[in-house]
Scaffold this motif. Structure first.
Motif, PDB file in Angstrom:
ATOM      1  N   TYR A   1      31.697  27.792  35.039  1.00 42.90           N
ATOM      2  CA  TYR A   1      33.071  27.704  34.550  1.00 42.90           C
ATOM      3  C   TYR A   1      33.388  26.269  34.128  1.00 42.90           C
ATOM      4  O   TYR A   1      33.979  26.043  33.082  1.00 42.90           O
ATOM      5  CB  TYR A   1      34.058  28.189  35.611  1.00 42.90           C
ATOM      6  CG  TYR A   1      35.490  27.990  35.179  1.00 42.90           C
ATOM      7  CD1 TYR A   1      36.048  28.788  34.185  1.00 42.90           C
ATOM      8  CD2 TYR A   1      36.270  26.978  35.719  1.00 42.90           C
ATOM      9  CE1 TYR A   1      37.346  28.591  33.755  1.00 42.90           C
ATOM     10  CE2 TYR A   1      37.573  26.772  35.298  1.00 42.90           C
ATOM     11  CZ  TYR A   1      38.108  27.590  34.312  1.00 42.90           C
ATOM     12  OH  TYR A   1      39.390  27.379  33.879  1.00 42.90           O
TER      13      TYR A   1
ATOM     14  N   THR B   1      35.029  34.118  37.368  1.00 37.29           N
ATOM     15  CA  THR B   1      35.838  34.218  38.594  1.00 37.29           C
ATOM     16  C   THR B   1      35.640  33.039  39.533  1.00 37.29           C
ATOM     17  O   THR B   1      35.218  33.195  40.671  1.00 37.29           O
ATOM     18  CB  THR B   1      35.554  35.543  39.345  1.00 37.29           C
ATOM     19  OG1 THR B   1      34.166  35.651  39.655  1.00 37.29           O
ATOM     20  CG2 THR B   1      36.003  36.758  38.562  1.00 37.29           C
TER      21      THR B   1
ATOM     22  N   ASN C   1      28.885  30.109  39.786  1.00 42.10           N
ATOM     23  CA  ASN C   1      29.999  30.492  38.913  1.00 42.10           C
ATOM     24  C   ASN C   1      30.955  29.327  38.703  1.00 42.10           C
ATOM     25  O   ASN C   1      31.490  29.159  37.612  1.00 42.10           O
ATOM     26  CB  ASN C   1      30.747  31.696  39.478  1.00 42.10           C
ATOM     27  CG  ASN C   1      30.045  33.000  39.185  1.00 42.10           C
ATOM     28  OD1 ASN C   1      29.192  33.065  38.315  1.00 42.10           O
ATOM     29  ND2 ASN C   1      30.400  34.038  39.910  1.00 42.10           N
TER      30      ASN C   1
ATOM     31  N   ASP D   1      40.033  30.236  27.835  1.00 41.32           N
ATOM     32  CA  ASP D   1      39.997  29.832  29.240  1.00 41.32           C
ATOM     33  C   ASP D   1      40.331  31.015  30.148  1.00 41.32           C
ATOM     34  O   ASP D   1      39.681  31.205  31.177  1.00 41.32           O
ATOM     35  CB  ASP D   1      40.961  28.676  29.499  1.00 41.32           C
ATOM     36  CG  ASP D   1      40.868  28.158  30.920  1.00 41.32           C
ATOM     37  OD1 ASP D   1      39.740  28.011  31.432  1.00 41.32           O
ATOM     38  OD2 ASP D   1      41.927  27.903  31.520  1.00 41.32           O
ATOM     39  N   GLU D   2      41.308  31.821  29.766  1.00 34.84           N
ATOM     40  CA  GLU D   2      41.641  33.007  30.549  1.00 34.84           C
ATOM     41  C   GLU D   2      40.456  33.965  30.627  1.00 34.84           C
ATOM     42  O   GLU D   2      40.157  34.516  31.691  1.00 34.84           O
ATOM     43  CB  GLU D   2      42.856  33.716  29.951  1.00 34.84           C
ATOM     44  CG  GLU D   2      44.154  32.967  30.156  1.00 34.84           C
ATOM     45  CD  GLU D   2      45.326  33.583  29.417  1.00 34.84           C
ATOM     46  OE1 GLU D   2      45.210  34.737  28.933  1.00 34.84           O
ATOM     47  OE2 GLU D   2      46.366  32.908  29.312  1.00 34.84           O
ATOM     48  N   LEU D   3      39.761  34.151  29.498  1.00 41.00           N
ATOM     49  CA  LEU D   3      38.580  35.012  29.488  1.00 41.00           C
ATOM     50  C   LEU D   3      37.462  34.440  30.366  1.00 41.00           C
ATOM     51  O   LEU D   3      36.776  35.180  31.077  1.00 41.00           O
ATOM     52  CB  LEU D   3      38.080  35.212  28.056  1.00 41.00           C
ATOM     53  CG  LEU D   3      38.970  36.058  27.147  1.00 41.00           C
ATOM     54  CD1 LEU D   3      38.467  35.999  25.712  1.00 41.00           C
ATOM     55  CD2 LEU D   3      39.037  37.490  27.641  1.00 41.00           C
ATOM     56  N   ASN D   4      37.299  33.122  30.321  1.00 39.66           N
ATOM     57  CA  ASN D   4      36.276  32.485  31.154  1.00 39.66           C
ATOM     58  C   ASN D   4      36.593  32.658  32.641  1.00 39.66           C
ATOM     59  O   ASN D   4      35.688  32.875  33.450  1.00 39.66           O
ATOM     60  CB  ASN D   4      36.144  31.003  30.820  1.00 39.66           C
ATOM     61  CG  ASN D   4      35.378  30.767  29.544  1.00 39.66           C
ATOM     62  OD1 ASN D   4      34.657  31.635  29.065  1.00 39.66           O
ATOM     63  ND2 ASN D   4      35.537  29.593  28.967  1.00 39.66           N
ATOM     64  N   ARG D   5      37.862  32.579  33.000  1.00 37.22           N
ATOM     65  CA  ARG D   5      38.257  32.783  34.400  1.00 37.22           C
ATOM     66  C   ARG D   5      37.934  34.195  34.854  1.00 37.22           C
ATOM     67  O   ARG D   5      37.525  34.409  35.990  1.00 37.22           O
ATOM     68  CB  ARG D   5      39.744  32.503  34.588  1.00 37.22           C
ATOM     69  CG  ARG D   5      40.095  31.042  34.518  1.00 37.22           C
ATOM     70  CD  ARG D   5      41.607  30.863  34.559  1.00 37.22           C
ATOM     71  NE  ARG D   5      41.981  29.531  34.149  1.00 37.22           N
ATOM     72  CZ  ARG D   5      42.325  28.570  35.000  1.00 37.22           C
ATOM     73  NH1 ARG D   5      42.368  28.803  36.275  1.00 37.22           N
ATOM     74  NH2 ARG D   5      42.643  27.384  34.546  1.00 37.22           N
ATOM     75  N   GLN D   6      38.090  35.164  33.958  1.00 34.55           N
ATOM     76  CA  GLN D   6      37.754  36.546  34.290  1.00 34.55           C
ATOM     77  C   GLN D   6      36.245  36.729  34.401  1.00 34.55           C
ATOM     78  O   GLN D   6      35.764  37.450  35.264  1.00 34.55           O
ATOM     79  CB  GLN D   6      38.314  37.501  33.238  1.00 34.55           C
ATOM     80  CG  GLN D   6      39.812  37.594  33.228  1.00 34.55           C
ATOM     81  CD  GLN D   6      40.335  38.408  32.062  1.00 34.55           C
ATOM     82  OE1 GLN D   6      39.574  39.068  31.353  1.00 34.55           O
ATOM     83  NE2 GLN D   6      41.640  38.351  31.848  1.00 34.55           N
ATOM     84  N   THR D   7      35.518  36.067  33.516  1.00 35.29           N
ATOM     85  CA  THR D   7      34.061  36.205  33.486  1.00 35.29           C
ATOM     86  C   THR D   7      33.405  35.528  34.688  1.00 35.29           C
ATOM     87  O   THR D   7      32.557  36.124  35.363  1.00 35.29           O
ATOM     88  CB  THR D   7      33.494  35.590  32.187  1.00 35.29           C
ATOM     89  OG1 THR D   7      34.077  36.260  31.073  1.00 35.29           O
ATOM     90  CG2 THR D   7      31.985  35.711  32.130  1.00 35.29           C
TER      91      THR D   7
ATOM     92  N   LYS E   1      43.507  31.152  25.530  1.00 31.26           N
ATOM     93  CA  LYS E   1      42.981  32.513  25.556  1.00 31.26           C
ATOM     94  C   LYS E   1      41.529  32.529  26.037  1.00 31.26           C
ATOM     95  O   LYS E   1      41.152  33.354  26.869  1.00 31.26           O
ATOM     96  CB  LYS E   1      43.081  33.124  24.161  1.00 31.26           C
ATOM     97  CG  LYS E   1      42.804  34.585  24.090  1.00 31.26           C
ATOM     98  CD  LYS E   1      42.989  35.076  22.670  1.00 31.26           C
ATOM     99  CE  LYS E   1      43.817  36.339  22.686  1.00 31.26           C
ATOM    100  NZ  LYS E   1      44.014  36.877  21.350  1.00 31.26           N
TER     101      LYS E   1
ATOM    102  N   SER F   1      39.849  28.321  40.731  1.00 30.94           N
ATOM    103  CA  SER F   1      40.548  28.378  39.440  1.00 30.94           C
ATOM    104  C   SER F   1      41.996  27.918  39.526  1.00 30.94           C
ATOM    105  O   SER F   1      42.515  27.366  38.573  1.00 30.94           O
ATOM    106  CB  SER F   1      40.486  29.792  38.858  1.00 30.94           C
ATOM    107  OG  SER F   1      41.196  30.699  39.658  1.00 30.94           O
TER     108      SER F   1
END
Length: 53
Positions: free
Chosen positions: A12, A45, A8, A37-43, A35, A49
């Protein structure tokens, strides 16, 4: 760090590199970069980060 966590992290970092390229080439705006990047951090994890921010 498990193999899954390490994978992961790599995924990322690759996504982040592609975002950087897209931003430099004017394909996305800084707001879109943030935006996505925030989605990628959620995807992905990524455990590190906080270091990337």
């Amino acid at each position: 760090m498990s193999k899954n966590q390490a994978a992961n992290e790599v995924k990322y970092k690759v996504a982040l590199k592609l975002l950087d390229i897209m931003l430099r080439n004017g394909l996305i705006s800084p707001a879109e970069y943030k935006k996505i990047d925030e989605l990628n951090r959620q995807t992905f994890t990524p455990e590190l980060s906080k270091v990337y921010a």
